[in-house]
Write a protein that holds these residues in place. Sequence first.
Motif, PDB file in Angstrom:
ATOM      1  N   ARG A  47       0.839  -1.213   0.000  1.00  0.00           N
ATOM      2  CA  ARG A  47       0.000   0.000   0.000  1.00  0.00           C
ATOM      3  C   ARG A  47       0.869   1.257   0.000  1.00  0.00           C
ATOM      4  O   ARG A  47       0.569   2.221  -0.700  1.00  0.00           O
ATOM      5  CB  ARG A  47      -0.950   0.003   1.201  1.00  0.00           C
ATOM      6  CG  ARG A  47      -2.123  -0.936   0.989  1.00  0.00           C
ATOM      7  CD  ARG A  47      -3.136  -0.938   2.111  1.00  0.00           C
ATOM      8  NE  ARG A  47      -3.393   0.368   2.668  1.00  0.00           N
ATOM      9  CZ  ARG A  47      -3.728   0.585   3.929  1.00  0.00           C
ATOM     10  NH1 ARG A  47      -3.835  -0.427   4.761  1.00  0.00           N
ATOM     11  NH2 ARG A  47      -3.968   1.795   4.356  1.00  0.00           N
ATOM     12  N   ALA A  48       1.941   1.256   0.783  1.00  0.00           N
ATOM     13  CA  ALA A  48       2.843   2.416   0.823  1.00  0.00           C
ATOM     14  C   ALA A  48       3.516   2.607  -0.528  1.00  0.00           C
ATOM     15  O   ALA A  48       3.655   3.736  -1.009  1.00  0.00           O
ATOM     16  CB  ALA A  48       3.884   2.244   1.929  1.00  0.00           C
ATOM     17  N   VAL A  49       3.916   1.504  -1.152  1.00  0.00           N
ATOM     18  CA  VAL A  49       4.541   1.589  -2.478  1.00  0.00           C
ATOM     19  C   VAL A  49       3.557   2.172  -3.485  1.00  0.00           C
ATOM     20  O   VAL A  49       3.907   3.048  -4.280  1.00  0.00           O
ATOM     21  CB  VAL A  49       5.056   0.201  -2.940  1.00  0.00           C
ATOM     22  CG1 VAL A  49       5.535   0.250  -4.377  1.00  0.00           C
ATOM     23  CG2 VAL A  49       6.179  -0.276  -2.016  1.00  0.00           C
ATOM     24  N   ALA A  50       2.326   1.711  -3.450  1.00  0.00           N
ATOM     25  CA  ALA A  50       1.304   2.225  -4.375  1.00  0.00           C
ATOM     26  C   ALA A  50       1.094   3.722  -4.165  1.00  0.00           C
ATOM     27  O   ALA A  50       0.972   4.481  -5.144  1.00  0.00           O
ATOM     28  CB  ALA A  50      -0.008   1.465  -4.189  1.00  0.00           C
ATOM     29  N   ARG A  51       1.051   4.169  -2.891  1.00  0.00           N
ATOM     30  CA  ARG A  51       0.891   5.609  -2.616  1.00  0.00           C
ATOM     31  C   ARG A  51       2.074   6.408  -3.155  1.00  0.00           C
ATOM     32  O   ARG A  51       1.898   7.496  -3.703  1.00  0.00           O
ATOM     33  CB  ARG A  51       0.726   5.846  -1.113  1.00  0.00           C
ATOM     34  CG  ARG A  51      -0.642   5.456  -0.588  1.00  0.00           C
ATOM     35  CD  ARG A  51      -0.928   6.006   0.808  1.00  0.00           C
ATOM     36  NE  ARG A  51       0.181   5.925   1.735  1.00  0.00           N
ATOM     37  CZ  ARG A  51       0.311   5.018   2.704  1.00  0.00           C
ATOM     38  NH1 ARG A  51      -0.603   4.097   2.874  1.00  0.00           N
ATOM     39  NH2 ARG A  51       1.350   5.043   3.504  1.00  0.00           N
ATOM     40  N   LEU A  52       3.294   5.869  -3.005  1.00  0.00           N
ATOM     41  CA  LEU A  52       4.475   6.579  -3.506  1.00  0.00           C
ATOM     42  C   LEU A  52       4.484   6.646  -5.035  1.00  0.00           C
ATOM     43  O   LEU A  52       4.830   7.671  -5.613  1.00  0.00           O
ATOM     44  CB  LEU A  52       5.756   5.924  -2.990  1.00  0.00           C
ATOM     45  CG  LEU A  52       6.035   6.108  -1.506  1.00  0.00           C
ATOM     46  CD1 LEU A  52       7.232   5.265  -1.082  1.00  0.00           C
ATOM     47  CD2 LEU A  52       6.268   7.575  -1.180  1.00  0.00           C
ATOM     48  N   ILE A  53       4.115   5.552  -5.681  1.00  0.00           N
ATOM     49  CA  ILE A  53       4.050   5.551  -7.143  1.00  0.00           C
ATOM     50  C   ILE A  53       3.005   6.557  -7.615  1.00  0.00           C
ATOM     51  O   ILE A  53       3.253   7.332  -8.546  1.00  0.00           O
ATOM     52  CB  ILE A  53       3.770   4.136  -7.684  1.00  0.00           C
ATOM     53  CG1 ILE A  53       5.001   3.250  -7.454  1.00  0.00           C
ATOM     54  CG2 ILE A  53       3.390   4.184  -9.161  1.00  0.00           C
ATOM     55  CD1 ILE A  53       4.760   1.775  -7.741  1.00  0.00           C
ATOM     56  N   ALA A  54       1.842   6.580  -6.987  1.00  0.00           N
ATOM     57  CA  ALA A  54       0.794   7.543  -7.361  1.00  0.00           C
ATOM     58  C   ALA A  54       1.276   8.980  -7.153  1.00  0.00           C
ATOM     59  O   ALA A  54       1.040   9.846  -7.999  1.00  0.00           O
ATOM     60  CB  ALA A  54      -0.478   7.284  -6.552  1.00  0.00           C
ATOM     61  N   ALA A  55       1.971   9.232  -6.046  1.00  0.00           N
ATOM     62  CA  ALA A  55       2.486  10.581  -5.786  1.00  0.00           C
ATOM     63  C   ALA A  55       3.527  10.965  -6.840  1.00  0.00           C
ATOM     64  O   ALA A  55       3.539  12.103  -7.324  1.00  0.00           O
ATOM     65  CB  ALA A  55       3.096  10.659  -4.390  1.00  0.00           C
ATOM     66  N   GLY A  56       4.388  10.024  -7.212  1.00  0.00           N
ATOM     67  CA  GLY A  56       5.387  10.296  -8.248  1.00  0.00           C
ATOM     68  C   GLY A  56       4.749  10.603  -9.594  1.00  0.00           C
ATOM     69  O   GLY A  56       5.173  11.519 -10.303  1.00  0.00           O
ATOM     70  N   MET A  57       3.723   9.850  -9.938  1.00  0.00           N
ATOM     71  CA  MET A  57       3.023  10.111 -11.200  1.00  0.00           C
ATOM     72  C   MET A  57       2.329  11.465 -11.164  1.00  0.00           C
ATOM     73  O   MET A  57       2.376  12.221 -12.137  1.00  0.00           O
ATOM     74  CB  MET A  57       2.029   8.976 -11.484  1.00  0.00           C
ATOM     75  CG  MET A  57       2.719   7.650 -11.791  1.00  0.00           C
ATOM     76  SD  MET A  57       1.585   6.256 -11.931  1.00  0.00           S
ATOM     77  CE  MET A  57       0.505   6.791 -13.231  1.00  0.00           C
ATOM     78  N   ARG A  58       1.711  11.769 -10.040  1.00  0.00           N
ATOM     79  CA  ARG A  58       1.030  13.064  -9.899  1.00  0.00           C
ATOM     80  C   ARG A  58       2.031  14.214 -10.046  1.00  0.00           C
ATOM     81  O   ARG A  58       1.758  15.195 -10.735  1.00  0.00           O
ATOM     82  CB  ARG A  58       0.339  13.124  -8.537  1.00  0.00           C
ATOM     83  CG  ARG A  58      -0.509  14.336  -8.332  1.00  0.00           C
ATOM     84  CD  ARG A  58      -1.273  14.221  -7.034  1.00  0.00           C
ATOM     85  NE  ARG A  58      -2.107  15.381  -6.834  1.00  0.00           N
ATOM     86  CZ  ARG A  58      -2.839  15.581  -5.758  1.00  0.00           C
ATOM     87  NH1 ARG A  58      -2.860  14.691  -4.795  1.00  0.00           N
ATOM     88  NH2 ARG A  58      -3.554  16.675  -5.650  1.00  0.00           N
ATOM     89  N   ASP A  59       3.200  14.080  -9.416  1.00  0.00           N
ATOM     90  CA  ASP A  59       4.231  15.108  -9.520  1.00  0.00           C
ATOM     91  C   ASP A  59       4.714  15.243 -10.960  1.00  0.00           C
ATOM     92  O   ASP A  59       4.886  16.359 -11.466  1.00  0.00           O
ATOM     93  CB  ASP A  59       5.407  14.776  -8.599  1.00  0.00           C
ATOM     94  CG  ASP A  59       6.478  15.845  -8.632  1.00  0.00           C
ATOM     95  OD1 ASP A  59       6.155  17.026  -8.377  1.00  0.00           O
ATOM     96  OD2 ASP A  59       7.637  15.514  -8.924  1.00  0.00           O
ATOM     97  N   GLN A  60       4.920  14.124 -11.653  1.00  0.00           N
ATOM     98  CA  GLN A  60       5.399  14.179 -13.039  1.00  0.00           C
ATOM     99  C   GLN A  60       4.377  14.844 -13.949  1.00  0.00           C
ATOM    100  O   GLN A  60       4.729  15.664 -14.807  1.00  0.00           O
ATOM    101  CB  GLN A  60       5.739  12.784 -13.551  1.00  0.00           C
ATOM    102  CG  GLN A  60       6.380  12.795 -14.926  1.00  0.00           C
ATOM    103  CD  GLN A  60       7.675  13.584 -14.949  1.00  0.00           C
ATOM    104  OE1 GLN A  60       8.616  13.268 -14.247  1.00  0.00           O
ATOM    105  NE2 GLN A  60       7.726  14.642 -15.747  1.00  0.00           N
TER     106      GLN A  60
END
Length: 187
Positions: free
Chosen positions: A155-168
């Motif tokens: 779940r933490a990994v998924a949140r980090l990936i989503a945050a990275g995509m949002r930032d990009q």
Amino acid sequence: MTRQFEYVRSDVAFESGGTPCAAWLYRPSDVVNPPIVVLAHGFAAFRELRLDAYAARFAEAGYAALVFDYRHWSASAGLPRRILDIGKQQADWDAAIEFARSIDGVDTTRVVAWGSAFGGGHVLRLAARDRRLAAAIVQVPHVSGPASAFARNPRAVARLIAAGMRDQIRAWTGRSPYRLAAVGRPG
């Protein structure tokens, strides 16, 4: 007992990508052309978070030391503030090493890079590319983003990936960075 040298610390700056990077230069007294150690921190950290203690110990041992902040952090310039840009940080390392090699009164053939955590990963990359470095010192280096990420719960990994995509996506559309806290409660 090994002699401990007195030293002087001064504020200096160098340019990286046209942006001033703030640094402290430690010079040991009574040492002619000492080697120089270039130090920087890791993820979301800056000079004041105890790099002064390491630099002071190097200076007391007879080494010059240059401690710098990455662009966008602490006393260094750069907007927006407090962003992690890996490419810029690597360029800042290159600029810091070149600046160290330009300092009068140090042995520019004995330049050492010292990095902690994320900065240790930058030093490993730098050492692989810059054959003129006399040494590389890495303290608990960050060497693999995927290995670090997937050691967390899914779940933490998924949140980090989503945050990275949002930032990009925000970067591609010219908007301000998407920000996350660098420190928080466990999990």
